[in-house]
Each structure stands twice: as structure tokens, then as C-alpha cells.
Scaffold this motif. Structure first.
Motif, PDB file in Angstrom:
ATOM      1  N   LEU A   1      54.319  54.493  84.273  1.00 18.35           N
ATOM      2  CA  LEU A   1      53.155  53.929  83.580  1.00 18.35           C
ATOM      3  C   LEU A   1      53.555  53.166  82.322  1.00 18.35           C
ATOM      4  CD1 LEU A   1      50.618  56.882  83.954  1.00 18.35           C
ATOM      5  CD2 LEU A   1      50.511  54.657  85.091  1.00 18.35           C
ATOM      6  N   ILE A   2      54.510  53.699  81.583  1.00 19.32           N
ATOM      7  CA  ILE A   2      54.978  53.021  80.361  1.00 19.32           C
ATOM      8  C   ILE A   2      55.647  51.695  80.712  1.00 19.32           C
ATOM      9  CG2 ILE A   2      56.663  53.172  78.477  1.00 19.32           C
ATOM     10  CD1 ILE A   2      55.986  56.227  78.393  1.00 19.32           C
ATOM     11  N   ILE A   3      56.488  51.717  81.728  1.00 21.35           N
ATOM     12  CA  ILE A   3      57.177  50.482  82.143  1.00 21.35           C
ATOM     13  C   ILE A   3      56.171  49.438  82.626  1.00 21.35           C
ATOM     14  CG2 ILE A   3      58.743  49.518  83.892  1.00 21.35           C
ATOM     15  CD1 ILE A   3      60.347  52.197  83.611  1.00 21.35           C
ATOM     16  N   ILE A   4      55.186  49.864  83.418  1.00 18.79           N
ATOM     17  CA  ILE A   4      54.154  48.938  83.886  1.00 18.79           C
ATOM     18  C   ILE A   4      53.391  48.335  82.706  1.00 18.79           C
ATOM     19  CG2 ILE A   4      51.938  48.819  85.119  1.00 18.79           C
ATOM     20  CD1 ILE A   4      53.149  50.870  87.119  1.00 18.79           C
ATOM     21  N   ALA A   5      53.044  49.172  81.715  1.00 16.13           N
ATOM     22  CA  ALA A   5      52.312  48.676  80.540  1.00 16.13           C
ATOM     23  C   ALA A   5      53.136  47.666  79.758  1.00 16.13           C
ATOM     24  CB  ALA A   5      51.921  49.851  79.648  1.00 16.13           C
ATOM     25  N   ILE A   6      54.428  47.937  79.594  1.00 10.72           N
ATOM     26  CA  ILE A   6      55.289  47.008  78.842  1.00 10.72           C
ATOM     27  C   ILE A   6      55.432  45.690  79.598  1.00 10.72           C
ATOM     28  CG2 ILE A   6      57.668  46.629  78.046  1.00 10.72           C
ATOM     29  CD1 ILE A   6      57.714  49.649  77.344  1.00 10.72           C
TER      30      ILE A   6
ATOM     31  N   TYR B   1      53.358  44.430  81.811  1.00 10.31           N
ATOM     32  CA  TYR B   1      52.060  43.767  81.770  1.00 10.31           C
ATOM     33  C   TYR B   1      51.833  43.099  80.411  1.00 10.31           C
ATOM     34  CZ  TYR B   1      47.045  42.984  82.078  1.00 10.31           C
ATOM     35  OH  TYR B   1      45.813  42.386  82.079  1.00 10.31           O
ATOM     36  N   SER B   2      52.218  43.773  79.336  1.00 10.44           N
ATOM     37  CA  SER B   2      52.030  43.168  78.008  1.00 10.44           C
ATOM     38  C   SER B   2      52.899  41.932  77.825  1.00 10.44           C
ATOM     39  CB  SER B   2      52.311  44.191  76.917  1.00 10.44           C
ATOM     40  OG  SER B   2      53.682  44.518  76.878  1.00 10.44           O
ATOM     41  N   PHE B   3      54.103  41.947  78.389  1.00 14.20           N
ATOM     42  CA  PHE B   3      54.955  40.750  78.340  1.00 14.20           C
ATOM     43  C   PHE B   3      54.314  39.607  79.120  1.00 14.20           C
ATOM     44  CE2 PHE B   3      58.858  43.292  77.261  1.00 14.20           C
ATOM     45  CZ  PHE B   3      59.184  42.577  76.127  1.00 14.20           C
ATOM     46  N   LEU B   4      53.826  39.882  80.308  1.00 16.69           N
ATOM     47  CA  LEU B   4      53.259  38.848  81.174  1.00 16.69           C
ATOM     48  C   LEU B   4      51.982  38.253  80.604  1.00 16.69           C
ATOM     49  CD1 LEU B   4      53.821  40.484  84.697  1.00 16.69           C
ATOM     50  CD2 LEU B   4      55.157  38.647  83.619  1.00 16.69           C
ATOM     51  N   THR B   5      51.188  39.059  79.917  1.00 18.44           N
ATOM     52  CA  THR B   5      49.926  38.573  79.359  1.00 18.44           C
ATOM     53  C   THR B   5      50.046  38.113  77.913  1.00 18.44           C
ATOM     54  OG1 THR B   5      49.270  40.809  78.726  1.00 18.44           O
ATOM     55  CG2 THR B   5      48.543  40.015  80.898  1.00 18.44           C
ATOM     56  N   GLY B   6      51.244  38.274  77.333  1.00 25.47           N
ATOM     57  CA  GLY B   6      51.446  37.848  75.951  1.00 25.47           C
ATOM     58  C   GLY B   6      50.864  38.802  74.925  1.00 25.47           C
ATOM     59  N   ASN B   7      50.668  40.042  75.285  1.00 30.18           N
ATOM     60  CA  ASN B   7      50.080  41.030  74.382  1.00 30.18           C
ATOM     61  C   ASN B   7      51.102  42.049  73.893  1.00 30.18           C
ATOM     62  OD1 ASN B   7      47.460  39.990  74.563  1.00 30.18           O
ATOM     63  ND2 ASN B   7      47.063  41.130  76.425  1.00 30.18           N
ATOM     64  N   ILE B   8      52.343  41.656  73.735  1.00 27.89           N
ATOM     65  CA  ILE B   8      53.385  42.588  73.313  1.00 27.89           C
ATOM     66  C   ILE B   8      53.092  43.161  71.930  1.00 27.89           C
ATOM     67  CG2 ILE B   8      54.950  40.890  72.305  1.00 27.89           C
ATOM     68  CD1 ILE B   8      55.973  43.920  74.384  1.00 27.89           C
ATOM     69  N   GLU B   9      52.411  42.365  71.093  1.00 24.77           N
ATOM     70  CA  GLU B   9      52.065  42.839  69.761  1.00 24.77           C
ATOM     71  C   GLU B   9      51.077  44.015  69.834  1.00 24.77           C
ATOM     72  OE1 GLU B   9      49.976  40.941  65.894  1.00 24.77           O
ATOM     73  OE2 GLU B   9      51.548  39.728  66.820  1.00 24.77           O
ATOM     74  N   THR B  10      50.200  43.991  70.823  1.00 22.49           N
ATOM     75  CA  THR B  10      49.256  45.097  71.016  1.00 22.49           C
ATOM     76  C   THR B  10      50.000  46.380  71.336  1.00 22.49           C
ATOM     77  OG1 THR B  10      47.621  43.538  71.868  1.00 22.49           O
ATOM     78  CG2 THR B  10      47.242  45.858  72.327  1.00 22.49           C
ATOM     79  N   ILE B  11      51.027  46.286  72.176  1.00 23.02           N
ATOM     80  CA  ILE B  11      51.837  47.465  72.515  1.00 23.02           C
ATOM     81  C   ILE B  11      52.537  47.986  71.271  1.00 23.02           C
ATOM     82  CG2 ILE B  11      53.901  48.215  73.769  1.00 23.02           C
ATOM     83  CD1 ILE B  11      51.641  48.069  75.638  1.00 23.02           C
ATOM     84  N   ASN B  12      53.145  47.100  70.509  1.00 30.33           N
ATOM     85  CA  ASN B  12      53.843  47.522  69.289  1.00 30.33           C
ATOM     86  C   ASN B  12      52.891  48.210  68.317  1.00 30.33           C
ATOM     87  OD1 ASN B  12      56.347  46.585  70.081  1.00 30.33           O
ATOM     88  ND2 ASN B  12      56.055  44.572  69.173  1.00 30.33           N
ATOM     89  N   ASN B  13      51.722  47.604  68.086  1.00 36.65           N
ATOM     90  CA  ASN B  13      50.738  48.210  67.179  1.00 36.65           C
ATOM     91  C   ASN B  13      50.263  49.561  67.714  1.00 36.65           C
ATOM     92  OD1 ASN B  13      50.902  46.061  65.436  1.00 36.65           O
ATOM     93  ND2 ASN B  13      49.124  44.997  66.309  1.00 36.65           N
ATOM     94  N   GLY B  14      50.039  49.640  69.027  1.00 38.00           N
ATOM     95  CA  GLY B  14      49.594  50.892  69.634  1.00 38.00           C
ATOM     96  C   GLY B  14      50.624  51.991  69.463  1.00 38.00           C
ATOM     97  N   ILE B  15      51.903  51.650  69.679  1.00 34.82           N
ATOM     98  CA  ILE B  15      52.964  52.644  69.546  1.00 34.82           C
ATOM     99  C   ILE B  15      53.020  53.157  68.118  1.00 34.82           C
ATOM    100  CG2 ILE B  15      55.476  52.959  69.544  1.00 34.82           C
ATOM    101  CD1 ILE B  15      55.556  51.087  72.005  1.00 34.82           C
TER     102      ILE B  15
END
Length: 193
Positions: free
Chosen positions: A9-14, A16-30
């Protein structure tokens, strides 16, 4: 198996965030959730330490043995394969007492000791015995009279009435425990035939 699921699930989320350009959302969430998780641990630690200490005092004072003797008629019916003086029954009674007070963290050491004692009598070390399964059902359903930990969490997060969950907690945990024990009894009887 659960570790593999979480890692997936973590790998899929990462990805997906790369593909959609939302990597900053993942970083902020972490960062945000790691901080709030650590704050929760720090806020809950005094409560866990307090109740674990109280359970240790009760164990040393012999109160848990008294509680075990009170529960012994019920436990002997639930665990027919164990003799009445089996060491695991004391730990099971202690686990039930802690769970009734909503202290899952304080119940865990007793649960582990109970399983360890049950495993000593297990002829097939890679398979759970009937007593182990019944205890797991009791521990998982865990009738809770006072959900102490949940009430403390509700107080910490500003609930207007943190104790309003007591009745629903008693009902939900009672139904889950009774249902699990009935199913366990039915399966055990079917396997004996």
C-alpha cells in the motif's frame, strides 16, 4: 503477511503520488502524521504506565488470583481441556480484568503469558489448541465495561461528553464476545463428532 500488505500500500501510494504530481502531499502527510502519532504516544504514555502499574500491584497483592478464583467456574466451562489449577487461567483472568477496564495495553503482557503457558501443553507446536483459540476469541472480543483508553483519547481531543460511549461499548463488546464464543462452541462440538 500484514507487513507485505502495508508495504504494498505504501509503495502504491508513493508511485501514485509521483504519477499525479502530488509528491508534496505525501511528504506533508508523512511529517504531519508522524508528529501527531508521536504526540499521541506521549499523551497516552502516562495513562498506560499508570494502569500497567496498578495491574502489577494488583497481581503482586494477589487480587488477580482472587479475581481468577471468582472467574474459575466460568473459565473451567470455557476451557474444558485445562485443569482448574492451570497457570494459564490466572493470566487469562488477568487479561480479562484489564480488558474489562479498557486497558488493552495492560492486558497484552497477561495475554502473552497466557498463550506461552498454553503453548507449553501444546503437542503440535505449529497449530493452535482449542484453548488457544477460545482465549483468542475472548481477548479479541474483550468485554469492556469502562473503555478507559478511549475515554482518555476523547478527553484529549476535546469531546463534550467523553463517557457517552460506555453503554455502546458494553453492548458492542458483549455481543462480539458472546457471538465468538457461541461460534467457537459450535465448531468445537462439530469437530468432536
Amino acid at each position: 503477511m500484514v507487513n507485505i500488505i502495508w508495504a504494498g500500500l505504501i509503495i502504491i501510494a508513493i508511485i501514485y503520488s509521483f504519477l499525479t504530481g502530488n509528491i508534496e502531499t505525501i511528504n506533508n502527510g508523512i511529517l504531519t502524521h508522524a508528529t501527531s502519532g508521536m504526540n499521541l504516544i506521549i499523551e497516552m504514555m502516562p495513562l498506560i504506565v499508570l494502569w500497567t502499574g496498578i495491574m502489577k500491584i494488583a497481581e503482586d497483592a494477589g487480587l488477580l488470583k482472587v479475581f481468577s478464583k471468582i472467574l474459575n467456574p466460568i473459565l473451567s466451562k470455557l476451557f474444558p481441556s485445562l485443569n482448574k489449577d492451570h497457570k494459564a487461567l490466572g493470566y487469562i483472568a488477568s487479561n480479562i480484568a484489564a480488558n474489562m477496564l479498557g486497558l488493552g495495553s495492560a492486558a497484552t503482557p497477561f495475554g502473552l503469558k497466557a498463550m506461552d503457558e498454553l503453548q507449553k501443553d501444546n503437542p503440535r507446536k505449529d497449530t493452535a489448541t482449542e484453548a488457544m483459540i477460545t482465549f483468542l476469541i475472548l481477548n479479541t472480543g474483550g468485554v469492556t465495561l469502562i473503555p478507559t483508553t478511549v475515554i482518555a483519547l476523547r478527553i484529549m481531543h476535546g469531546s463534550a461528553n467523553p463517557t457517552e460511549i460506555i453503554i455502546t461499548s458494553i453492548l458492542a463488546t458483549s455481543v462480539s464476545s458472546i457471538s465468538g464464543l457461541i461460534l467457537d462452541y459450535i465448531i468445537r462440538r462439530r469437530n468432536q463428532k
